[in-house]
Design an enzyme around this catalytic site. Structure first.
Site, short mmCIF file in Angstrom:
data_model
loop_
_atom_site.label_atom_id
_atom_site.label_comp_id
_atom_site.label_asym_id
_atom_site.label_seq_id
_atom_site.Cartn_x
_atom_site.Cartn_y
_atom_site.Cartn_z
N ASP A 70 31.82 37.01 42.08
CA ASP A 70 33.05 36.01 42.04
C ASP A 70 34.31 36.64 41.33
OD1 ASP A 70 32.71 32.30 42.20
OD2 ASP A 70 34.40 33.80 42.46
C1 GLC Z 1 36.63 31.61 42.73
C2 GLC Z 1 35.53 30.60 43.43
C3 GLC Z 1 35.07 31.35 44.67
C4 GLC Z 1 36.49 31.81 45.63
C5 GLC Z 1 36.82 33.01 44.72
C6 GLC Z 1 38.03 33.54 45.41
O1 GLC Z 1 36.81 31.30 41.63
O2 GLC Z 1 34.33 30.41 42.65
O3 GLC Z 1 34.46 30.36 45.44
O4 GLC Z 1 35.79 32.17 46.89
O5 GLC Z 1 37.19 32.32 43.53
O6 GLC Z 1 39.21 32.63 45.37
#
Ligand code: GLC
Length: 741
Positions: free
Chosen positions: A279
């Protein structure tokens, strides 16, 4: 003879031009590429960058030419994506295409209801259609890969990301996980209108202590395997291309550095062969977790655990080369990680069609897509209360009041960055379209859901007094829902309750439509409301869907997939709970909310609130009424590899056609580990005309009654079971069966 051969030769040539490469051909290509790539080029594939800027800097162009970037998220418009891709494909040494990721969570420019709302449709086929629509629209704008479905299980409405979940139940969420992967990836992942899907956030993220985002989770393996892992297993079984690791730690080991979940289970047990992306900076956050001492340690622990691609942070870019040189990380392991990425890029067909033409743009916000969005919204809305007020007649004058009556951005809900506010049809607009301008009196009453000022109340009272009935649009703004939007209270924010009190003193029928990203509690106002529709954040076409339900063009059919507490003090509260050694007794359900009155008894209960939820999992009202009878369990026993049939008759005893979601639950009375008092094992939607009776029938395999036991192995045990076909998790026809040796 010659013409016959010629025909098949042409057929073969034509098909080979468009043939989807076989697995063998893909593996051959992966190995060929790896054999040619330098270590720097391999590490480049493991790096995903975020790109908000509409410009391509010289440095970025240089990095692309040197193969330093494998993927972007948020990389601007179609033209920008094609320009970046052109550099990567035509100016780098090996021409490996970029893969573009984006959070296409519930629709794209045509925004669907938030997932927790969609889940209340209990309609995987429709949800798949919505995901397909999102894939059509996002891929037309050059997106290859969506960071969805989010399939975390949570039982805590304080957690802002409950909005993105498919409810509290692993069985139901697993079904939606498969539907979403099918919808996004289609029959052919390499097709230009398909998206590679991403099951997230692996794993346990929704069990954060205190319902606070990013917080720790402590989940015993038996619980991981019975509750939190099944939806991811379902997504992998459905062929999901990628997974995303989560921010949380699991029993002290961050999910992003967790070899047990990322390698032992995901690769070893499930045989997943796609790739795992971290993430957003979840890798380098392992320093803050206290699990890594520096970014070099981050890189080593992440690659050993099973992270193939790093989102945004730069631990891999800055440290992997050194780790290989020092012999700490083998290039063989790098090859394995990069091979997973190349495999998905090849399956996605990016080597064959790296660019996206603009010819498919017209699909975006098409009438067909808007209709799908309306259909999903219609089936997502749950009627919680109705004492004869709904449906309203369309010859009435209606007051439309409240901060969410005409709030297009809020109506789209969290993670709707590509949604077009100007395309949103709000309830105010939809009511005016349906009734005509003169029959609708509008007053916001409050500027926003958090507004504490009562200045707008007078106008609201005037609008109500001029009308035959009132529809109040209450709830949460978009900004109060989603990532990092956790609340310690579940009340309606701002002065909304005060607004309800003022309006409901006017002796008019008052319907509340609540738009929110989570279950809310509203004990103080519920009794004053004649009807309540829970619309979640219903997306682009929420207004017309709500209008159809309020005026009876359709009957509500939504059923809750998350338990609604009476007060936040009951959280976590969920239907599939254990019985305990001192289960609550009937007297424990009569406890009024508030000051402890009668501190008696020694059971698992509260002194100051009824032990049961305000609205149970599976609950939802309709304009019709349904009578369940004739439960049959045949046979009433089965061996450990057997199957039984459970059926019941459902009659529409109402006056209108409507759809009922019948639910199948079991209870394993005695297990080598205790089992929940109920577990959902099936459901079906039955549309019935007035007076019509249908028999709903479920096949229940002994395997469906199995679970991960004390040894963390999947087992099916003999013993006595209860079974229900119900209209929610608290009510139904009860039967029983045995599993024998
Ligand atoms: C984030 C989220 C995730 C998302 C990623 C990209 O912080 O936790 O769900 O897909 O960033 O935006």
């Amino acid at each position: 003879m010659k013409s016959f051969t010629a025909f098949f030769t042409i057929l073969f040539l034509v098909s080979s031009v468009f043939a989807v490469p076989t697995d063998e051909e893909i593996e051959k290509k992966v190995n060929e590429l790896l054999s040619k790539m330098t270590l720097a080029e391999k590490i480049g594939q493991m790096c995903q960058r975020n790109l908000w800027s509409p410009q391509i800097s010289d440095q970025l162009a240089n990095d692309l030419k040197n193969g330093q970037v494998g993927s972007f998220l948020n990389a601007g418009d179609l033209d920008m994506k094609n320009r970046l891709q052109k550099i990567a494909v035509e100016e780098s040494r090996l021409g490996i295409p970029l893969i573009y990721g984006r959070d296409v969570i519930h629709g794209y420019q045509t925004v669907l209801p938030i997932p927790v709302g969609q889940s209340c449709s209990w309609n995987p086929e429709l949800i798949e259609k919505g995901a397909r629509m999102a894939a059509e629209e996002a891929s037309a704008n050059g997106v290859h890969w969506t960071f969805a479905p989010m399939i975390d299980i949570t039982r805590d409405p304080r957690w802002g990301r409950i909005a993105e979940t498919w409810g509290e139940d692993p069985y139901l969420t697993s079904g939606f996980a498969k539907a979403m992967v099918r919808g996004f990836q289609g029959e052919d992942l390499s097709a230009e209108n398909s998206l590679a899907a991403c099951a997230k956030h692996y794993v346990g993220y929704g069990d954060a202590v205190g319902g606070r985002d990013y917080n720790s989770t402590f989940i015993p393996e038996i619980q991981l395997r019975n509750i939190f892992l099944p939806p991811f297993h379902a997504a992998v079984d459905q062929g999901v291309a990628t997974l995303m690791s989560a921010f949380n730690e699991i029993n002290g080991i961050p999910a992003t550095g967790n070899k047990f979940t990322l390698s032992n289970i995901l690769r070893g047990e499930w045989g997943f062969d796609g790739y795992v992306v971290s993430d957003w900076s979840s890798m380098t956050e392992m320093i803050a977790h206290g699990f890594c001492k520096d970014e070099k340690d981050v890189a080593e622990k992440s690659i050993n655990a099973g992270i193939d691609m790093e989102m945004v942070s730069e631990a891999y870019r800055d440290n992997l080369k050194t780790l290989v040189k020092e012999g700490v990380v083998s290039e063989k392991l790098i090859d394995k990680r990069v091979g997973n990425i190349l495999r998905i890029k090849l399956r996605k067909g990016l080597f064959d069609h790296p660019y996206t033409s603009d010819e498919r743009q017209p699909v975006i916000l098409s009438d067909e897509h808007l209709q799908i969005a309306k259909d999903v919204a219609l089936q997502s809305i749950v009627m919680l209360k109705n004492e004869g007020t709904l449906p309203l007649s369309d010859d009435q004058t209606v007051a439309v009041i409240g901060p969410l009556a005409n709030a297009p951005v809020d109506q789209m809900g969290t993670w709707s960055m590509d949604g077009k506010a100007e395309a949103v049809v709000t309830p105010l607009v939809a009511f005016r379209d349906m009734l005509g301008q003169d029959q609708v009196n509008y007053a916001a009453g409050l500027e926003s859901s958090r507004d504490t000022s009562e200045e707008g109340f007078d106008a609201a009272v005037i609008a109500a007094n001029k009308s035959d009935a009132v529809v109040l649009f209450l709830g949460e703004e978009q900004i109060l829902s989603g990532e990092a939007k956790c609340r310690a209270f579940l009340d309606l924010p701002g002065a909304q309750e005060a607004l309800v009190k003022v309006i409901t003193e006017l002796n008019k029928p008052v319907v509340a439509v609540i738009m929110a990203g989570r279950p809310l509690t509203f004990p103080n106002i519920e009794k004053h409301l004649d009807a309540i529709l829970y619309a979640w954040h219903p997306g682009t076409m929420g207004g017309p869907a709500i209008a159809d339900l309020v005026f009876g063009n359709a009957s509500p059919s939504g059923k809750l997939t998350t338990t609604f507490p009476r007060t936040v003090g009951q959280v976590p509260i969920y239907y599939a709970h254990k019985n305990t050694g001192r289960p609550p007794q009937p007297r424990d359900t009569a406890v009024p909310l508030g000051t402890p009155l009668d501190p008696q008894g020694f059971t698992s209960k509260y002194l100051d609130v009824d032990i049961t939820p305000r609205f149970p999992f599976g609950f939802g009202l309709s304009y019709a009424s349904f009578d369940y009878k004739n439960l049959k369990v045949s046979p009433d026993w089965m061996s450990k590899d057997g199957v039984i049939t459970v059926s019941a008759d459902i009659t529409n005893t109402g006056q209108v056609q409507a759809t009922e979601v019948a639910q199948l639950y079991i209870r394993d009375l005695v297990g080598s580990a205790t089992r929940p008092v109920k577990e959902l094992k099936g459901f079906t939607r039955a549309t019935l005309d007035p007076g019509e009776t249908k028999t709903v029938s479920f096949q229940l395999n002994a395997k469906d009654c199995g679970f991960y036991g004390p040894e963390n192995k999947f087992i099916v045990e003999q013993g006595d079971f209860k079974v229900w076909i119900g209209w929610d998790s608290a009510h139904g026809l009860e039967g029983e069966f045995k599993i024998t040796e």
